[in-house]
Design a protein around this motif. Structure first.
Motif, PDB file in Angstrom:
ATOM      1  N   ASN A 166       6.260  -7.195  16.446  1.00  0.00           N
ATOM      2  CA  ASN A 166       5.151  -7.426  14.876  1.00  0.00           C
ATOM      3  C   ASN A 166       4.669  -6.541  13.834  1.00  0.00           C
ATOM      4  O   ASN A 166       5.089  -7.391  13.149  1.00  0.00           O
ATOM      5  N   GLY A 167       5.210  -5.781  14.047  1.00  0.00           N
ATOM      6  CA  GLY A 167       3.838  -4.292  13.230  1.00  0.00           C
ATOM      7  C   GLY A 167       2.668  -5.523  12.414  1.00  0.00           C
ATOM      8  O   GLY A 167       2.182  -4.765  11.526  1.00  0.00           O
ATOM      9  N   GLU A 168       2.086  -6.329  13.733  1.00  0.00           N
ATOM     10  CA  GLU A 168       0.820  -6.981  12.791  1.00  0.00           C
ATOM     11  C   GLU A 168      -0.087  -6.404  12.367  1.00  0.00           C
ATOM     12  O   GLU A 168      -0.449  -6.752  11.170  1.00  0.00           O
ATOM     13  N   LEU A 169      -0.605  -5.209  12.811  1.00  0.00           N
ATOM     14  CA  LEU A 169      -1.988  -4.342  12.712  1.00  0.00           C
ATOM     15  C   LEU A 169      -1.476  -3.443  11.130  1.00  0.00           C
ATOM     16  O   LEU A 169      -2.381  -3.196  10.109  1.00  0.00           O
ATOM     17  N   THR A 170      -0.128  -3.117  11.310  1.00  0.00           N
ATOM     18  CA  THR A 170       0.138  -2.670   9.472  1.00  0.00           C
ATOM     19  C   THR A 170       0.277  -3.155   8.403  1.00  0.00           C
ATOM     20  O   THR A 170      -0.487  -3.042   7.731  1.00  0.00           O
ATOM     21  N   VAL A 171      -0.120  -4.714   9.378  1.00  0.00           N
ATOM     22  CA  VAL A 171       1.284  -5.423   7.966  1.00  0.00           C
ATOM     23  C   VAL A 171      -0.857  -5.686   7.293  1.00  0.00           C
ATOM     24  O   VAL A 171      -1.065  -6.016   5.882  1.00  0.00           O
ATOM     25  N   LEU A 172      -1.670  -6.573   8.161  1.00  0.00           N
ATOM     26  CA  LEU A 172      -2.774  -6.089   8.636  1.00  0.00           C
ATOM     27  C   LEU A 172      -3.392  -5.106   7.488  1.00  0.00           C
ATOM     28  O   LEU A 172      -4.003  -5.529   6.351  1.00  0.00           O
ATOM     29  N   LYS A 173      -3.627  -4.207   7.663  1.00  0.00           N
ATOM     30  CA  LYS A 173      -4.177  -3.145   7.108  1.00  0.00           C
ATOM     31  C   LYS A 173      -3.969  -3.212   5.251  1.00  0.00           C
ATOM     32  O   LYS A 173      -4.029  -2.547   4.561  1.00  0.00           O
TER      33      LYS A 173
END
Length: 215
Positions: A129-136
């Motif tokens: 889900n690319g979660e950390l990339t989205v969060l950053k």
């Protein structure tokens, strides 16, 4: 979305970074290792990348990095090697198959004591889900949306999310090193935010008792 509504500033923003209970409890979504289901783990089911593709096509090095960085699992290499070996016989398609491979890789004693399947499933889900990339990306944008007296709260669920939030909040709440010590600080170098709580707010014993997932 806010821009489409003609909204350029807001008084409050709340990020809840956890999975919803319906997603977890829906076995066919493949988020949980408690039930057997297809390896999916997509929050947005229109996306192409699935957990099955990650597990069956990523290289040994890629899997090791994901398990170690996103899952913080110390047995990452051992588990990645076992996955690569097992998928040569047949594709790994279900959550139960992946759990069994993890257990075979680390042994029953470590498996039952440390539960590495939790870390591995977390790691694969974050990758899918690319979660950390989205969060950053979204956190700095959110700060820019806040009114001068606005508040932002972020509910995190593991150390990786927590670290990203802490680092950004620290950076944006301090004077830029380039101008630190000057008698007059230009506005563009002043802190963008003020920390209200410098340490995370943790669930109380009462909340843990009422809602076990809050731990």
């Amino acid at each position: 979305k806010l821009a489409e509504l003609g909204i350029d500033k807001v008084d409050g923003i709340l990020f809840d970074l956890g999975l919803s209970s319906p997603q977890i409890d829906n076995a066919e979504r493949g988020f949980t290792f408690m039930n057997d289901a297809p390896l999916d783990m997509r929050m947005d089911r229109t996306c192409k990348l699935t957990a099955e593709e990650v597990v069956n096509t990523y290289t040994f090095d890629q899997l090791t990095d994901i398990f170690f960085i996103y899952g913080e699992e110390k047995m990452s290499k051992v588990i990645a090697k076992k996955i690569v070996n097992e998928r040569q016989n047949k594709p790994i398609k279900t959550t139960k198959e992946l759990v069994n491979i993890i257990e075979k890789a680390v042994g029953a004693k470590y498996f039952n004591k440390q539960h590495p399947e939790r870390q591995i499933f977390q790691a694969v889900r974050i990758e899918v889900n690319g979660e950390l990339t989205v969060l950053k990306k979204v956190l700095p944008d959110a700060i820019e949306l806040l009114n001068e007296t606005g508040r932002m709260s972020v509910i995190t669920f593991h150390s990786l999310e927590d670290r990203i939030v802490k680092q950004l909040f620290k950076k944006e709440s301090e004077i830029d090193d380039l101008v630190k010590g000057l008698p007059v600080i230009p506005d563009e170098y002043k802190p963008k935010i003020k920390l209200i709580n410098k340490k995370p707010i943790l669930p109380t014993p009462e909340e843990l008792k009422e809602n076990s997932r809050s731990k």
